[in-house]
Structure formats: C-alpha cells, structure tokens
Design a protein around this motif. Structure first.
Motif, short mmCIF file in Angstrom:
data_model
loop_
_atom_site.label_atom_id
_atom_site.label_comp_id
_atom_site.label_asym_id
_atom_site.label_seq_id
_atom_site.Cartn_x
_atom_site.Cartn_y
_atom_site.Cartn_z
N ARG A 289 -8.80 -16.64 49.29
CA ARG A 289 -8.25 -16.46 50.64
C ARG A 289 -6.93 -17.21 50.80
O ARG A 289 -6.05 -16.79 51.56
CB ARG A 289 -9.24 -16.96 51.69
CG ARG A 289 -10.50 -16.12 51.81
CD ARG A 289 -11.30 -16.53 53.05
NE ARG A 289 -12.61 -15.88 53.06
CZ ARG A 289 -12.83 -14.64 53.45
NH1 ARG A 289 -11.80 -13.90 53.85
NH2 ARG A 289 -14.04 -14.13 53.41
N THR A 290 -6.83 -18.33 50.14
CA THR A 290 -5.63 -19.17 50.21
C THR A 290 -5.21 -19.52 48.78
O THR A 290 -5.91 -19.18 47.82
CB THR A 290 -5.91 -20.46 51.00
OG1 THR A 290 -7.06 -21.12 50.42
CG2 THR A 290 -6.20 -20.15 52.45
N ASN A 291 -4.10 -20.23 48.66
CA ASN A 291 -3.65 -20.64 47.32
C ASN A 291 -3.17 -22.08 47.33
O ASN A 291 -2.10 -22.41 46.82
CB ASN A 291 -2.55 -19.70 46.82
CG ASN A 291 -2.27 -19.91 45.34
OD1 ASN A 291 -3.13 -20.34 44.57
ND2 ASN A 291 -1.04 -19.61 44.92
N ARG A 292 -3.98 -22.94 47.92
CA ARG A 292 -3.60 -24.36 48.01
C ARG A 292 -3.57 -25.03 46.65
O ARG A 292 -2.82 -25.99 46.43
CB ARG A 292 -4.57 -25.10 48.93
CG ARG A 292 -4.60 -24.55 50.37
CD ARG A 292 -5.80 -25.09 51.12
NE ARG A 292 -5.89 -24.53 52.46
CZ ARG A 292 -7.05 -24.19 53.03
NH1 ARG A 292 -8.19 -24.33 52.37
NH2 ARG A 292 -7.05 -23.70 54.25
N LEU A 293 -4.40 -24.55 45.72
CA LEU A 293 -4.46 -25.17 44.39
C LEU A 293 -3.43 -24.58 43.43
O LEU A 293 -3.45 -24.88 42.23
CB LEU A 293 -5.87 -25.03 43.81
CG LEU A 293 -6.97 -25.76 44.60
CD1 LEU A 293 -8.32 -25.61 43.91
CD2 LEU A 293 -6.63 -27.24 44.78
N GLY A 294 -2.54 -23.75 43.93
CA GLY A 294 -1.42 -23.29 43.14
C GLY A 294 -1.78 -22.43 41.96
O GLY A 294 -1.08 -22.41 40.94
N GLY A 295 -2.89 -21.68 42.08
CA GLY A 295 -3.25 -20.73 41.04
C GLY A 295 -4.09 -21.30 39.92
O GLY A 295 -4.33 -20.61 38.91
N PHE A 296 -4.59 -22.55 40.08
CA PHE A 296 -5.36 -23.19 39.01
C PHE A 296 -6.68 -23.75 39.51
O PHE A 296 -6.76 -24.33 40.60
CB PHE A 296 -4.56 -24.33 38.39
CG PHE A 296 -3.49 -23.87 37.44
CD1 PHE A 296 -3.80 -23.52 36.14
CD2 PHE A 296 -2.17 -23.79 37.87
CE1 PHE A 296 -2.82 -23.10 35.26
CE2 PHE A 296 -1.18 -23.37 37.00
CZ PHE A 296 -1.51 -23.02 35.69
N GLU A 297 -7.70 -23.62 38.68
CA GLU A 297 -8.96 -24.32 38.84
C GLU A 297 -9.48 -24.64 37.45
O GLU A 297 -9.53 -23.76 36.57
CB GLU A 297 -9.98 -23.47 39.61
CG GLU A 297 -9.62 -23.29 41.08
CD GLU A 297 -10.45 -22.20 41.76
OE1 GLU A 297 -10.81 -22.38 42.93
OE2 GLU A 297 -10.71 -21.16 41.11
N GLY A 298 -9.84 -25.90 37.22
CA GLY A 298 -10.39 -26.29 35.93
C GLY A 298 -9.43 -26.13 34.77
O GLY A 298 -9.85 -25.91 33.63
N GLY A 299 -8.12 -26.23 35.02
CA GLY A 299 -7.14 -26.08 33.96
C GLY A 299 -6.84 -24.65 33.59
O GLY A 299 -6.08 -24.40 32.65
N MET A 300 -7.42 -23.69 34.35
CA MET A 300 -7.25 -22.27 34.07
C MET A 300 -6.67 -21.56 35.28
O MET A 300 -6.90 -21.95 36.42
CB MET A 300 -8.60 -21.63 33.72
CG MET A 300 -9.27 -22.21 32.49
SD MET A 300 -10.99 -21.64 32.34
CE MET A 300 -11.77 -22.59 33.65
N THR A 301 -5.94 -20.47 35.01
CA THR A 301 -5.44 -19.65 36.11
C THR A 301 -6.61 -18.94 36.79
O THR A 301 -7.58 -18.55 36.14
CB THR A 301 -4.43 -18.61 35.60
OG1 THR A 301 -5.01 -17.87 34.53
CG2 THR A 301 -3.17 -19.29 35.11
#
Length: 390
Positions: A289-301
């Motif tokens: 819904r949002t992109n606060r983490l800039g396209g990354f979670e856990g070192g992965m896109t």
C-alpha cells in the motif's frame, strides 16, 4: 558482472573494463554519451567542465552494435592531458627534473584524501594521491552505469535521479507521476530539482557560496522502477541488495550518508507508520500500500520502486582555503587550490543513478542470468508469472 576503472584526473584517459555483460544487447557509444553529458551539466560546476567534452570510445566487446559476451572496454579521453604531459608523464625523470617539477604538492587539503593517502603509500608528492582520488573518476563510472541502465531498460526497469537539498534549501513540491516525469523535469532544471521555487533558492545559495569562496553540499534521490520481487537475499549479510546499494552510494566521492526509503525518519515513528501493508490482485500479484521501506524487506526487493537517498558534503577544495601543514617543513599554510566546483550536487545525482543501476543490474543478472540476452528474457518472464501467481 564486475568492472575495474583506471586513470588519473590529468592523465591521458579514463578506462573501464566490464566483464559479464551478456551477448546480444544493443549498445552504442551514444547510449553512454548521453549520461556523460548529463554528468557535466549542473549549476555551480567549475572550469573543468568547459575543457572536457566527455565522449566514450568502445574498444572491445561490441561488434556491429551488439555486445558479444566478451569483456567491454570503455575509454574517455582527458582533453586537458595536453597541458599535463610533463607533470603526469609515465617515463622516469632525473633528480634535476624532479627538482624543477611544477605543481608538486606538499600541502594536504583538509577533507581530501591527500594526507591519508600520502602516509599510506609513502608519497612525498601528494599529486600521486589526488590524481586518482579526484571525482574525475566518476566519469568512467557513469559510463559503466550507462551500460547497466541499458541492460535494465531491456526489462522495463527504469532509473531516475533528482536533487532534494542543496545548501540547506529543501525541495518540497516533488510530486511526480512516473519515472519519465522525473527524468523530463530534472533534465529541465539547472540543479536537477523538481521543485521550481526551491530551484531558484538553490541557485541563489550556490551563487552566494561562490561569491564567498565557499562550497555547499546536498542530498540526491535515486528511484528504480519496475524491479521484480526477490533481487538480493536474506541468507547472508553480503548478499543483501540494500547493503550493496548503500556501499555503492558511499563509494561516490564526498558522499557521507545514505538512506533507503524513509531512512532515519523511521527512528522517530511507530512500526505501524513504518512498515508497508501487503496487498494482492489477480492482474498484478503482490504489492504494498505504501513504500516507506524504499522497495526492500530482508535485504531483498519487494516489487515496489527502490528509493535511495545520498548525502554529499560540500566539496573540500575551497577558494578561501582552510589551514593545513606542509609535510616537508611542518609549517602551517593555507591549503593549495585545484580547480573546483562551488556545488556538484546536480552532477552527483547522475553518478548516484549510475552506481545504483550497476548494483541492480548485477543482481538482476545473478538471478536471471545467461550468456545470451534472449535466454535471460525467457527466464525473467517465467519468474514474473511465477511470482504473480505464487
């Protein structure tokens, strides 16, 4: 993929050798020259940009407009070399010639690599350090980044950069409709800023710094759109793509900080205002819904656009130089002056695009790679369908 660069600021040329680019990719010098020209623009640049008209020569790895799979050699000549042939010559010289040598540097400039590099490598003439540590090296890295962008564009992955802050002036009206919108508007701005009001104030700040013999820094942002889920990895520290991108940004001359997504702002917010909720639909698959983490979670896109910010300090070569110490006499002096820019933040945004593009393209080929671009396209399409319906 991997690459090496070579060359000095006032040497005959800058060189890069890129290994691992797949065969069958359309590539011409003009694909690269466009970004080299963008790097040379920007309000606040110095006289060096008038002297140099950077054009790449592709010396290997491309035949009749297509990559062959062999290493690609890129060369950018330094037009100013003709004035430095004696000072920067390759052949040995006598002690008498050394004594007459002009522009020997024994006074390190605060904020530069001069003193640290001289001590590390044992150079009494610090020109041996500053010639290689100069930001002129970013020219060839932009050329390498242009090749990476060409790879990514084949898969509808687009890279754009713009300026958020210069000299404390912050852009506020930075809404954009697409990557193409960012590209178009930033290219039309002398400071690569999307906010027209901030643009004027940034230019005024640069003028003021130049008048005072000073310099100013700022913040740039790079966005990569169209990235699939799963580039990078959570399984080991050195395979995290956001970590690789952070290192790449920090490797740019004068960059002192990096943020992914909202970055340091996350320290001031509760988790409910930081993490991005997951959604799914049959046509597009998984998204946020949002992109606060800039396209990354856990070192992965995670499939959202990659958003990276970099902080550039003011250029340390000042026309009202800071105090330093002569390494021969140990006497205090005002630091020596090389040609300099009052502000290079707009140009640095192009460099930032290039280093981010390289890391993303490299990771992309690691995941979908083959020696042939056509097979990579098949691998990619199969994976996209798999991820959508997972």
């Amino acid at each position: 993929m991997r690459y090496l660069t070579a060359g000095e600021s006032h040497g005959p040329q800058l060189t890069a050798i890129i290994e691992g680019v797949p065969a069958g990719l359309p590539l011409t010098a003009e694909d690269i020259n466009q970004d080299l020209a963008r790097r040379q623009k920007g309000y606040g640049r110095g006289r060096r940009m008038v002297i140099e008209k950077d054009q790449v020569q592709i010396k290997s790895g491309v035949r009749h407009g297509y990559t062959t799979g062999a290493p690609i050699t890129l060369i950018v000549e330094n037009k100013d070399w003709k004035h430095w042939t004696d000072i920067m010559g390759i052949e040995p010289i006598t002690e008498e010639e050394k004594a007459k040598m002009r522009r020997v540097i024994t006074r390190p400039r605060p904020g530069h690599a001069d003193l640290n590099g001289a001590i590390k490598y044992g150079h009494r003439d610090m020109r041996n350090v500053l010639e290689r540590s100069s930001a002129r090296e970013t020219t060839i890295r932009v050329a390498v980044g242009a090749v990476a962008k060409k790879i990514l564009s084949r898969f509808a992955i687009q890279v754009a950069g713009h300026v958020l802050v210069i000299g404390g002036v912050e852009a506020e009206n930075i809404d954009y409709s697409s990557i193409e919108d960012i590209k178009q508007r930033s290219e039309q701005s002398p400071v690569r800023c999307l906010d027209k009001e901030a643009e004027k104030q940034m230019m005024e700040a640069i003028d003021e710094a130049k008048k005072n013999g000073d310099s100013i820094g700022g913040i740039v942002e790079v966005i990569v759109d169209g990235v699939p889920i799963g580039l990078g990895s959570h399984v080991h520290y050195d395979r995290k793509l956001d970590g690789k991108i952070a290192q790449a940004i920090m490797s740019i001359n004068a960059f002192k900080g990096v943020e992914i997504g909202i970055g340091f702002e996350a320290a001031y917010l509760p988790g409910s205002q930081v993490h991005d909720e997951i959604i799914w639909d049959e046509q597009n698959g998984y998204a946020r819904r949002t992109n606060r983490l800039g396209g990354f979670e856990g070192g992965m896109t995670n499939g959202m656009p990659i958003v990276v910010k970099g902080v550039m300090k003011p250029i340390p070569t000042l026309y009202k130089p800071l105090e330093s110490v002569d390494i021969e006499t140990k006497e205090p002096f005002k630091a020596s002056i090389e040609r300099s820019d009052s502000c290079a933040v707009p140009a640095a945004s192009v460099v930032a695009e290039s280093v981010v593009a390289w890391e993303v393209a490299n990771e992309f080929l690691d995941k979908f790679g083959d020696e042939r671009i056509e097979q990579i396209e098949k691998n990619y399409q199969e994976y996209i369908e798999y991820a959508r319906t997972f």
